[in-house]
Design an enzyme around this catalytic site. Structure first.
Site, PDB file in Angstrom:
ATOM      1  N   ASP A 188       0.836  -1.197   0.000  1.00 28.69           N
ATOM      2  CA  ASP A 188       0.000   0.000   0.000  1.00 28.69           C
ATOM      3  C   ASP A 188       0.874   1.250   0.000  1.00 28.69           C
ATOM      4  OD1 ASP A 188      -2.329   1.380  -0.072  1.00 28.69           O
ATOM      5  OD2 ASP A 188      -2.994   0.848   1.935  1.00 28.69           O
ATOM      6  N   ASN A 245     -10.579  -3.795  -5.365  1.00 29.56           N
ATOM      7  CA  ASN A 245      -9.934  -2.762  -6.185  1.00 29.56           C
ATOM      8  C   ASN A 245     -10.717  -2.439  -7.468  1.00 29.56           C
ATOM      9  OD1 ASN A 245      -6.520  -3.724  -5.311  1.00 29.56           O
ATOM     10  ND2 ASN A 245      -7.750  -2.023  -4.529  1.00 29.56           N
TER      11      ASN A 245
HETATM   12  C1  IPE Z   1      -1.546   0.127  -3.536  1.00 25.92           C
HETATM   13  O1  IPE Z   1      -1.333   1.500  -3.522  1.00 25.92           O
HETATM   14  C2  IPE Z   1      -1.581  -0.409  -4.935  1.00 25.92           C
HETATM   15  C3  IPE Z   1      -2.764  -1.193  -5.323  1.00 25.92           C
HETATM   16  C4  IPE Z   1      -3.838  -1.394  -4.633  1.00 25.92           C
HETATM   17  C5  IPE Z   1      -2.716  -1.798  -6.647  1.00 25.92           C
HETATM   18  P1  IPE Z   1      -2.565   2.508  -3.465  1.00 25.92           P
HETATM   19  O2  IPE Z   1      -2.969   2.816  -4.862  1.00 25.92           O
HETATM   20  O3  IPE Z   1      -3.646   1.960  -2.587  1.00 25.92           O
HETATM   21  O4  IPE Z   1      -1.876   3.780  -2.805  1.00 25.92           O
HETATM   22  P2  IPE Z   1      -2.518   4.835  -1.792  1.00 25.92           P
HETATM   23  O5  IPE Z   1      -3.228   4.092  -0.709  1.00 25.92           O
HETATM   24  O6  IPE Z   1      -3.436   5.716  -2.591  1.00 25.92           O
HETATM   25  O7  IPE Z   1      -1.318   5.588  -1.282  1.00 25.92           O
HETATM   26 MG    MG Z   2      -4.230   2.268  -0.623  1.00 32.49          MG
END
Ligand code: IPE
Ligand code: MG
Length: 222
Positions: A2, A50
């Protein structure tokens, strides 16, 4: 894994730049895990939740996955990594499914480190699928419901080929499991670090392993 978005935001870059840097952290971390003698590493790359992200970000992530699978295979082979995929990755676009199948087949005989990548993964969904399978087997008279035990559930989880989970690391300061390996985490040590995933590297992994080494694991015994 994350913190890709926050990493990019701090640099006034688009989110995709954070995801790209995150893919480099994946490469670094797999290499470091092999060097540190870690037997198995599971990376949460894309959760079943996601899909709620904007379509353009999902497309970027899928593009990055394609690129990763095309470009990293030789290095993964060199490192003796055996790839596994957990989650409903068969629901991805057909060309990605083909790349994933090919990657698993090509690395199946490697034995230095098992690398599992969670794709379209959610732990509750994984448990639901295992329960459905067991219920079907019970209906068909193959399994006695009274005989169902943890080992029989574990054998039907996506992680059945992996060793027990010892340490779960969550990056970027968030302190929750977010539907990752809920069953498997029963006695895992949890480590929450502030490092944003794109900054994760060999030193961060070594520090996590050292912290794990200082934990006293009692598994419910005194
Ligand atoms: C994690 O980073 C990547 C995936 C879920 C693919 P994020 O995209 O959740 O990053 P933040 O939480 O906005 O910093
Ligand atoms: Mg995230």
């Amino acid at each position: 894994m994350d913190g890709n978005g926050r990493w990019a935001k701090k640099r006034l870059l688009p989110r995709i730049a954070g995801h790209r840097a995150g893919a480099e952290a994946v490469r670094r971390t797999i290499r470091a895990a092999g060097e540190l003698g870690i037997q198995a590493l599971t990376l949460y790359a894309f959760s079943s939740e996601n899909w709620r992200r904007p379509a353009s970000e999902i497309a970027d992530l899928m593009g990055l996955l394609r690129l990763y699978l095309r470009n990293e295979m030789a290095e993964l082979e060199r490192e003796g990594a055996r790839l596994h995929f957990i989650g409903n990755w068969r629901e991805f676009d057909a060309d990605i499914v083909a790349l994933l199948e090919e990657a698993a087949a090509r690395t199946a005989s490697n034995g230095r480190i098992d690398v599992a990548i969670a794709l379209n993964y959610g732990a509750q969904d994984e448990l639901v699928r295992a329960v459905r399978q067991l219920a079907g087997e019970a209906r068909d008279g193959l399994v006695d419901p009274a005989a169902i035990d943890p080992a029989m559930i574990e054998a039907r989880l996506d992680t059945h080929a992996l060793p027990p989970l010892d340490l779960m690391i969550r990056t970027s300061g968030e302190e929750r499991l977010s539907n990752f390996l809920l069953w498997q985490a029963a006695y895992a040590e949890l480590l929450f670090v502030d490092t944003l995933w794109p900054d994760f590297d060999r030193d961060a992994l070594a520090a996590a392993v050292a912290a794990f080494g200082r934990r006293e694991r009692r598994y419910g015994g005194r």
